[in-house]
Design an enzyme around this catalytic site. Structure first.
Site, PDB file in Angstrom:
ATOM      1  N   GLY A 275       0.848  -1.196   0.000  1.00  0.00           N
ATOM      2  CA  GLY A 275       0.000   0.000   0.000  1.00  0.00           C
ATOM      3  C   GLY A 275       0.879   1.239   0.000  1.00  0.00           C
TER       4      GLY A 275
ATOM      5  N   GLN B 160       2.878   9.929   1.801  1.00  0.00           N
ATOM      6  CA  GLN B 160       4.232   9.369   1.906  1.00  0.00           C
ATOM      7  C   GLN B 160       5.150   9.825   0.778  1.00  0.00           C
ATOM      8  OE1 GLN B 160       2.339   5.289   2.522  1.00  0.00           O
ATOM      9  NE2 GLN B 160       4.239   5.046   3.664  1.00  0.00           N
TER      10      GLN B 160
ATOM     11  N   HIS C 229      -4.359   1.637   8.057  1.00  0.00           N
ATOM     12  CA  HIS C 229      -2.981   2.167   8.113  1.00  0.00           C
ATOM     13  C   HIS C 229      -2.830   3.321   7.105  1.00  0.00           C
ATOM     14  CE1 HIS C 229       1.566   1.350   8.268  1.00  0.00           C
ATOM     15  NE2 HIS C 229       1.445   2.087   7.165  1.00  0.00           N
ATOM     16  N   GLU C 230      -3.371   3.138   5.895  1.00  0.00           N
ATOM     17  CA  GLU C 230      -3.229   4.178   4.850  1.00  0.00           C
ATOM     18  C   GLU C 230      -4.075   5.412   5.187  1.00  0.00           C
ATOM     19  OE1 GLU C 230      -0.830   3.700   3.049  1.00  0.00           O
ATOM     20  OE2 GLU C 230      -0.625   1.530   3.164  1.00  0.00           O
TER      21      GLU C 230
ATOM     22  N   CYS D 156       5.881  -0.334   7.460  1.00  0.00           N
ATOM     23  CA  CYS D 156       5.572   0.946   6.807  1.00  0.00           C
ATOM     24  C   CYS D 156       6.764   1.348   5.937  1.00  0.00           C
ATOM     25  CB  CYS D 156       5.327   2.027   7.866  1.00  0.00           C
ATOM     26  SG  CYS D 156       4.900   3.632   7.152  1.00  0.00           S
ATOM     27  N   LEU D 157       6.463   1.727   4.699  1.00  0.00           N
ATOM     28  CA  LEU D 157       7.543   2.114   3.787  1.00  0.00           C
ATOM     29  C   LEU D 157       8.228   3.404   4.260  1.00  0.00           C
ATOM     30  CD1 LEU D 157       5.852   1.271   0.366  1.00  0.00           C
ATOM     31  CD2 LEU D 157       7.432  -0.132   1.721  1.00  0.00           C
TER      32      LEU D 157
ATOM     33  N   HIS E 240      -2.229   7.548   7.459  1.00  0.00           N
ATOM     34  CA  HIS E 240      -1.248   8.409   6.771  1.00  0.00           C
ATOM     35  C   HIS E 240      -1.920   9.689   6.252  1.00  0.00           C
ATOM     36  CE1 HIS E 240       2.504   6.221   6.751  1.00  0.00           C
ATOM     37  NE2 HIS E 240       1.983   5.140   6.192  1.00  0.00           N
TER      38      HIS E 240
HETATM   39  O1  K1U Z   1       1.722   2.449   3.939  1.00  0.00           O
HETATM   40  C1  K1U Z   1       2.767   1.820   3.864  1.00  0.00           C
HETATM   41  O2  K1U Z   1       3.780   2.242   4.385  1.00  0.00           O
HETATM   42  C2  K1U Z   1       2.780   0.497   3.139  1.00  0.00           C
HETATM   43  C3  K1U Z   1       2.746  -0.690   4.102  1.00  0.00           C
HETATM   44  C4  K1U Z   1       1.339  -1.205   4.233  1.00  0.00           C
HETATM   45  C5  K1U Z   1       1.087  -2.134   5.376  1.00  0.00           C
HETATM   46  C6  K1U Z   1       1.690  -3.368   5.474  1.00  0.00           C
HETATM   47  C7  K1U Z   1       1.415  -4.211   6.532  1.00  0.00           C
HETATM   48  C8  K1U Z   1       0.513  -3.821   7.493  1.00  0.00           C
HETATM   49  C9  K1U Z   1      -0.063  -2.582   7.417  1.00  0.00           C
HETATM   50  C10 K1U Z   1       0.216  -1.738   6.351  1.00  0.00           C
HETATM   51  C11 K1U Z   1       3.655  -1.751   3.521  1.00  0.00           C
HETATM   52  O3  K1U Z   1       3.465  -2.236   2.464  1.00  0.00           O
HETATM   53  S1  K1U Z   1       4.997  -2.188   4.487  1.00  0.00           S
HETATM   54  C12 K1U Z   1       5.750  -3.497   3.578  1.00  0.00           C
HETATM   55  C13 K1U Z   1       5.649  -4.714   4.358  1.00  0.00           C
HETATM   56  O4  K1U Z   1       6.302  -4.780   5.345  1.00  0.00           O
HETATM   57  C14 K1U Z   1       4.731  -5.799   4.031  1.00  0.00           C
HETATM   58  C15 K1U Z   1       4.637  -6.265   2.760  1.00  0.00           C
HETATM   59  C16 K1U Z   1       3.770  -7.314   2.495  1.00  0.00           C
HETATM   60  C17 K1U Z   1       3.004  -7.868   3.495  1.00  0.00           C
HETATM   61  C18 K1U Z   1       3.091  -7.404   4.776  1.00  0.00           C
HETATM   62  C19 K1U Z   1       3.984  -6.367   5.055  1.00  0.00           C
HETATM   63 ZN    ZN Z   2       2.855   3.299   6.188  1.00  0.00          ZN
END
Ligand code: K1U
Ligand code: ZN
Length: 170
Positions: free
Chosen positions: A46, A51, A136-137, A94-95, A140
């Site tokens: 996401g 961001q 989560h988004e 979170c990225l 943000h």
């Molecule tokens: O918003 C963001 O920073 C993106 C975030 C979204 C998210 C992942 C997991 C739980 C809540 C929100 C990410 O993509 S972090 C990347 C990551 O760690 C991940 C990737 C695939 C599956 C699970 C986590």
């Molecule tokens: Zn995030």
């Protein structure tokens, strides 16, 4: 298409409350394409416009490979309403806070109302990872990051970790 720089915690721009999108014009369509490219490149599931330092209410998501609906999704001006009092913990990432993962408890079932990339309204019920990710988004877009739900000690550690990871990558 373009890769957009991702803001890192504790950048104060992550605290900006995003404004509603009024018109889905070419600028927004280009932003959506660039956000998908940026999210895939960072191996995220996401990304909120906040961001990438664009303070408008746009979210992209792709849960392919996570046993969820494998369609790339765009949420413009999303509204999220809990459908249950039940909350459950999920280990979030979170990225904007690379290499930091911790549990956050959120409602397990929500209704999402939004516009798609064509400006058409839609409404879906979500659970599982989609419910976690959209909350989560949405945070943000409201200037909130997941470590805000953690202790001050964990927030300090997250800040140190991001500093180390970003120094290593520059
Ligand atoms: O918003 C963001 O920073 C993106 C975030 C979204 C998210 C992942 C997991 C739980 C809540 C929100 C990410 O993509 S972090 C990347 C990551 O760690 C991940 C990737 C695939 C599956 C699970 C986590
Ligand atoms: Zn995030």
């Amino acid at each position: 298409m373009a890769l957009l720089p991702i803001l890192h915690y504790p950048d104060p721009r992550l605290r900006t409350v995003a404004k509603d999108v009024l018109v889905i014009d070419d600028d927004i369509k280009t932003l959506i394409k660039d956000m998908f490219e940026t999210m895939y490149n960072a191996q995220g599931i996401g990304l909120a416009a906040t961001q990438v330092d664009r303070h408008i209410r746009v979210v992209v998501m792709d849960l392919a490979g996570q046993d969820e609906d494998p369609q790339p999704k765009v949420y413009i001006n999303p509204k999220v309403t809990p459908l249950t009092d039940e909350v459950a913990p999920y280990k979030e990432g979170c990225l904007s806070i690379p290499e930091v993962y911790d549990e956050v408890s959120r409602p397990t079932r929500v209704r999402i109302e939004a516009l798609d990339e064509h400006g058409d309204e839609f409404s879906v019920e979500a659970d599982g990872l989609l419910a976690v990710c959209i909350q989560h988004e949405l945070d943000h877009l409201n200037g909130v990051v997941f470590v805000d739900y953690l202790s001050r000690l964990k927030q300090d550690r997250a800040r140190d970790k991001v500093r180390k990871v970003t120094a290593k990558n520059t």
